[in-house]
Write a protein that holds these residues in place. Structure first.
Motif, PDB file in Angstrom:
ATOM      1  N   SER A 150       0.627  -1.816   0.396  1.00  0.00           N
ATOM      2  CA  SER A 150       0.254  -0.143  -0.491  1.00  0.00           C
ATOM      3  C   SER A 150       1.201   1.080  -0.240  1.00  0.00           C
ATOM      4  O   SER A 150       0.827   2.678  -0.157  1.00  0.00           O
ATOM      5  CB  SER A 150      -0.736  -0.210   1.128  1.00  0.00           C
ATOM      6  N   VAL A 152       3.848   1.817  -1.886  1.00  0.00           N
ATOM      7  CA  VAL A 152       4.746   1.325  -2.778  1.00  0.00           C
ATOM      8  C   VAL A 152       5.113   2.406  -3.566  1.00  0.00           C
ATOM      9  O   VAL A 152       6.197   3.076  -3.746  1.00  0.00           O
ATOM     10  CB  VAL A 152       4.067   0.271  -4.203  1.00  0.00           C
ATOM     11  N   LEU A 153       4.024   3.957  -3.570  1.00  0.00           N
ATOM     12  CA  LEU A 153       4.462   5.199  -3.678  1.00  0.00           C
ATOM     13  C   LEU A 153       4.316   6.401  -3.183  1.00  0.00           C
ATOM     14  O   LEU A 153       4.598   7.709  -3.547  1.00  0.00           O
ATOM     15  CB  LEU A 153       2.726   5.131  -5.056  1.00  0.00           C
ATOM     16  N   ASP A 160       7.620   6.042  -7.140  1.00  0.00           N
ATOM     17  CA  ASP A 160       7.780   6.756  -7.826  1.00  0.00           C
ATOM     18  C   ASP A 160       8.234   7.587  -8.991  1.00  0.00           C
ATOM     19  O   ASP A 160       7.689   7.740 -10.221  1.00  0.00           O
ATOM     20  CB  ASP A 160       6.176   7.416  -7.663  1.00  0.00           C
ATOM     21  N   LEU A 163       9.927   6.065 -12.122  1.00  0.00           N
ATOM     22  CA  LEU A 163       8.677   6.163 -13.258  1.00  0.00           C
ATOM     23  C   LEU A 163       8.379   7.206 -14.460  1.00  0.00           C
ATOM     24  O   LEU A 163       7.639   7.316 -15.331  1.00  0.00           O
ATOM     25  CB  LEU A 163       7.261   5.583 -12.431  1.00  0.00           C
ATOM     26  N   ALA A 167       1.942   8.725 -11.113  1.00  0.00           N
ATOM     27  CA  ALA A 167       1.282   7.151 -11.440  1.00  0.00           C
ATOM     28  C   ALA A 167       0.323   7.205 -10.346  1.00  0.00           C
ATOM     29  O   ALA A 167       0.191   8.665  -9.352  1.00  0.00           O
ATOM     30  CB  ALA A 167       2.310   6.078 -10.515  1.00  0.00           C
ATOM     31  N   GLU A 168      -0.246   6.173  -9.864  1.00  0.00           N
ATOM     32  CA  GLU A 168      -1.468   6.314  -9.237  1.00  0.00           C
ATOM     33  C   GLU A 168      -1.881   4.937  -8.201  1.00  0.00           C
ATOM     34  O   GLU A 168      -1.488   4.310  -9.031  1.00  0.00           O
ATOM     35  CB  GLU A 168      -2.819   6.987  -9.315  1.00  0.00           C
ATOM     36  N   LEU A 169      -2.261   4.866  -7.486  1.00  0.00           N
ATOM     37  CA  LEU A 169      -2.599   3.416  -6.399  1.00  0.00           C
ATOM     38  C   LEU A 169      -4.083   3.325  -6.296  1.00  0.00           C
ATOM     39  O   LEU A 169      -4.701   4.065  -6.005  1.00  0.00           O
ATOM     40  CB  LEU A 169      -1.310   3.481  -5.001  1.00  0.00           C
ATOM     41  N   HIS A 338      -2.374  -4.270  -5.049  1.00  0.00           N
ATOM     42  CA  HIS A 338      -2.554  -3.587  -5.321  1.00  0.00           C
ATOM     43  C   HIS A 338      -1.868  -3.094  -6.511  1.00  0.00           C
ATOM     44  O   HIS A 338      -1.829  -4.277  -7.355  1.00  0.00           O
ATOM     45  CB  HIS A 338      -1.931  -2.391  -4.338  1.00  0.00           C
ATOM     46  N   VAL A 340      -0.376  -0.300 -10.099  1.00  0.00           N
ATOM     47  CA  VAL A 340      -0.039   0.636  -9.739  1.00  0.00           C
ATOM     48  C   VAL A 340      -0.046   1.555 -11.170  1.00  0.00           C
ATOM     49  O   VAL A 340       0.362   0.430 -12.212  1.00  0.00           O
ATOM     50  CB  VAL A 340       2.080   0.609  -9.993  1.00  0.00           C
ATOM     51  N   VAL A 342       0.018   4.361 -14.114  1.00  0.00           N
ATOM     52  CA  VAL A 342       1.239   4.693 -14.946  1.00  0.00           C
ATOM     53  C   VAL A 342       0.638   5.776 -16.320  1.00  0.00           C
ATOM     54  O   VAL A 342       0.669   4.843 -17.278  1.00  0.00           O
ATOM     55  CB  VAL A 342       2.553   4.761 -15.037  1.00  0.00           C
TER      56      VAL A 342
END
Length: 858
Positions: A150, A152-153, A160, A163, A167-169, A338, A340, A342
């Protein structure tokens, strides 16, 4: 110096280990990212993460948690690691056994190394390098908390930044509903034919039950008819077999009856089977809302399932959304918690929108397949026209293909048949005659669709626009009376995938800009058309213009007509919709056709109706309810001839003395409760409530409407008049539709009789005969139209003496003349007005006749 060297080397090794582990973790995660989109273009990149990714994520977090090292400290660590390391190795030649055995050169190098070490020692002691290194060495990577998917970003992970694009999760809970929905969508697409077969089976079961009922009512004598009188049925009658169904039920017994035998018995059974099969072949399905049999319920449920499944194919936006996210949802690992996202060529917001569209479509499928529960009868009652369209498509309704074509020339019919209608952007089901009408409009480009009220001219128009949208056109314009703007906007949104814009009211400027920018269907009014003119740039010129209630532009000298015809001339395609192309004179009909096709030589005179119909045929199509809507409930017309009360006569005589024609027409309702018409109207409303019906009451006159509202009992809505804003009219109709049985909607016939769909009412009362039969037919058509489930009663309140009788006599001639000219096919039977006489002339004739009748004696 040796201790400092070890301290610096340990720090460098620790940092290198953490950096290397983080780099490996980042590379591992990046390698798992996959593109999402089409075969040629990646719309997004996605990465599935799970609790098992805690190790790589924690490694990235450790790198982010490494203590910062200044440039001076970094240089000092490098010198203590590299330079000091070399000097410490070289200086050993000065100590121990090496001192004895080292050569001169080695000793000299050692002495130089010692000097450099002393110099470096002096430099280090003069700075804060050693305390700084001791602080760095004290850092423990194992003390960094483990990182879950949860985060990761999260900034403390730093993934992030690798990338390249924000990005969004998305959590797993956000994807599960879409994953279930995509599975349902794919199954529905795969099983559509299966669902259709289920409808066929359920439909035949309903037909068989109805056939059995009918055949059980057929006397056994019909066997003689089926065999041209060759069968003798005395033996059957003696055995108590009275109807054809009993012959089928008792086949084995019949062959053993006295005087029958196998040969005669087989002929009797064969004749009964022939009757049964013929009845079956010609049996349309009717949905009886008052007798909800198990077989009919099963049919409605099967239709709902099939409709939900097949609706996906026409839901192009939802299908595109499903195609976009299908790889992600199908490949979603069970351990994934989850994802990710991009963005590449499309935003993350668009992907979320696609997921939401898939979920909505899945919910529709759930409702349609019954997994969400619910009574199929409720869905049928909310949209009966859609269900009958499906039944017609499956061949369960006896649509007559020839009658759907009107009186068109053979070459036009052939061209229409060859066109394939693209319904990609259409959500509604089309009846056969509606499909033909849409294709006729597409082939002929500029036409008048004159179908009788209630046959679905709106959805035919939307089918045209949807077809043109599928072929690349983007902008369309609908012009209609203000009263039906709301209805048009609703229909566009409900029955097509096109966007609707209301170019009417205070927000019309913004709506116009949005329509120009994005395309779709702009809906405006005849009065606003002047405002629209000149505001549409060349790139947004409508590919097709639709004029609803086109008889509004019958007068070529009116400004709205001139604006409309200018727009028609500029447009490549145009549809004029009207169930009443003539209202007073044949010239009006000729005008409408001339706006569209000035090349057609429409010069037939009033004494050549056949030639006239032939001349307008390439631009005019009309079908009648009774020919194409076999399921339409019965319409019962009741002329309520009533005497005048004493009060009625007083008002009427006063109006005649004044020579006031309009006052004469409404005199029989001016006395309120003392009026014979009003008393009868109250009786009709009370009877309707007892029979669980709703009532529409129409009058031309506002004073009559006010009197009706004040005298009627129960729940009364209105009066709905021309002064009521368009949006309020629709709200009034909606409230009336939701009201309980016995409710009454009172409306001015020239306002409520145009454009509104009021199938919830099944009793129509017209308070006085209208000068234009078109007005009356339009009003009746508000209730007696496609989607009506109840038989419709039409009560005309007529006074036995006076103006009502005179109007009826004169208008009878108009009906016949229009039938000769405007019934462009043999099926047309709407009988709107076509007699060449003005309202003023008619009024003078009637007033003169009544003065002669009432006042000749002084």
């Amino acid at each position: 110096m040796s201790g400092w060297h070890k301290l610096a080397a340990g720090i460098a090794e620790q940092h290198e280990t953490v950096q290397s582990a983080a780099e490996d973790a980042a590379r591992q995660l990046l390698d798992r990212m996959v593109p999402l989109g089409t075969e040629t273009t990646a719309s997004w990149r996605v990465l599935q993460v799970s609790p098992s990714d805690a190790g790589p994520l924690t490694a990235l977090a450790r790198r982010r948690a490494l203590p910062a090292i200044t440039a001076d400290t970094q240089q000092g660590i490098r010198r203590l690691t590299d330079d000091a390391g070399r000097e410490l190795t070289a200086v050993r030649a000065l100590f121990g056994a090496r001192r004895i055995f080292s050569g001169k050169n080695r000793k000299e190098e050692a002495e130089q190394a010692a000097a450099r070490l002393l110099s470096l020692h002096e430099e280090v002691t003069s700075t804060r390098l050693v305390p700084g290194m001791e602080g760095l060495a004290a850092w423990d990577g194992k003390a960094v908390p483990a990182v879950g998917p949860s985060d990761v970003l999260d900034e403390r992970v730093g993934f992030d930044q690798r990338l390249g694009t924000p990005a969004e999760l998305v959590g797993r809970h956000e994807l599960d509903a879409a994953k279930t929905a995509i599975t349902a969508i794919d199954q529905a697409l795969h099983r559509e034919s299966e669902f259709r077969k289920a409808v066929d089976g359920a439909g035949n079961a309903v037909r068989q039950a109805e056939v059995r009922r009918l055949v059980a009512e057929m006397p056994v004598e019909r066997l003689k008819d089926a065999t041209s009188g060759q069968l003798r049925i005395t033996a059957l009658m003696d055995a108590g077999i009275r109807n054809v169904q009993q012959v089928l039920d008792q086949q084995s017994r019949i062959r053993s009856l006295p005087g029958v035998g196998d040969t005669t018995g087989n002929r009797m059974v064969g004749a009964a089977r022939t009757i049964w099969q013929t009845t079956m072949d010609e049996m349309p399905i009717r949905i009886d809302v008052k007798n909800r049999s198990q077989a009919t319920t099963a049919l409605l449920a099967a239709l709902r399932v099939w409709d939900a499944a097949r609706s996906i194919r026409s839901a192009t936006a939802d299908l595109a959304a499903a195609d976009a996210v299908r790889p992600l949802l199908h490949n979603l690992d069970a351990r994934t918690s989850h994802v990710v996202l991009v963005p590449q060529t499309r935003t993350v917001a668009e992907l979320r929108t696609a997921l939401a569209a898939v979920e909505r479509r899945g919910a529709v499928l759930d409702a349609g397949t019954g997994t969400a529960g619910g009574d199929p009868w409720e869905d049928f009652l909310s949209r009966p026209a859609d269900y009958y369209a499906m039944l017609a498509e499956l061949g369960f309704l006896a649509d007559d293909a020839e009658k759907s074509q009107g009186d068109l020339p053979a070459e036009i019919v052939e061209a229409v048949r060859e066109l394939t209608l693209d319904t990609t952007h259409l959500k509604a089901s089309l009846r056969g005659y509606q499909s033909f009408g849409a294709r006729f409009a597409i082939v002929q480009r500029k036409v008048v669709i004159g179908d009788e009220m209630g046959l679905g001219k709106t959805v035919e128009s939307l089918a045209v626009l949807a077809h043109l949208r599928a072929r690349g056109s983007s902008h369309f314009l609908v012009v209609c009376p203000a009263a039906v703007v709301t209805n048009w906007v609703r229909e566009v949104q409900a029955k097509s995938a096109l966007r609707a814009y209301r170019l009417h009211g205070p927000a019309r400027d913004d709506a116009l800009k949005s329509w120009i920018r994005g395309g779709g269907v702009a809906v405006t009014t005849y009065d606003i058309l002047g405002w629209v003119d000149g505001r549409i740039p060349e790139g947004a010129e409508p590919a097709c213009v639709v004029f609803d209630e086109a008889h509004y532009i019958k007068n070529p000298h009116a400004k709205r007509t001139q604006r409309s015809t200018a727009l028609i001339q500029r447009s490549e395609r145009a549809l004029l919709l009207t169930g009443t192309p003539l209202e007073n004179r044949i010239e009006e009909f000729r005008n409408l056709v001339g706006y569209l096709r000035p090349d057609l030589p429409v010069n037939a005179s009033e004494i050549s109706p056949r030639q006239f119909r032939k001349q307008v045929a390439p631009a005019y199509l009309r079908r009648n309810q009774e020919d194409v809507l076999t399921e339409l409930p019965e319409r019962l017309d009741i002329d309520e001839w009533l005497p005048m009360s004493g009060a009625d006569e007083q008002y009427y005589r006063a109006a005649v003395v004044e020579g006031n024609f309009m006052a004469m027409r409404q005199a029989a309702l001016r006395a309120g409760a003392r009026s014979e018409k009003m008393q009868r109207l109250v009786d009709i409303v009370q009877e309707a409530e007892e029979n669980q019906r709703k009532v529409l009451v129409f009058s031309y006159f506002r004073d009559v409407l006010d009197a009706v509202v004040s005298n009627l009992p129960g729940t009364v809505f209105g009066p709905l008049t021309g002064s009521v804003p368009a949006a309020t009219r629709q709200s009034m109709v909606d409230d009336f539709s939701r009201a309980p049985h016995g409710a009454v909607l009172v409306a001015q016939i020239v306002a409520g009789g145009v454009g509104l769909n009021i199938q919830s009412a099944s009793v129509v009362v017209i308070c006085e005969p209208q000068l234009k039969p078109t007005t009356e037919w339009q009003a009746i058509g508000r209730a007696h139209r496609m989607g009506q489930l109840e038989s419709v009663q039409v009560h005309r309140l007529l006074s036995e003496e006076g103006v009502d009788q005179r109007i009826i006599e004169i208008l009878a001639r108009k009906n016949q003349l229009f039938a000769d000219f405007a019934r462009v096919s043999e099926t047309a039977d709407s009988a709107p007005e076509a007699f060449d006489i003005t309202d003023a002339e008619l009024a003078r004739e009637i007033v003169a006749a009544e003065r002669e009748r009432l006042l000749s004696g002084g």
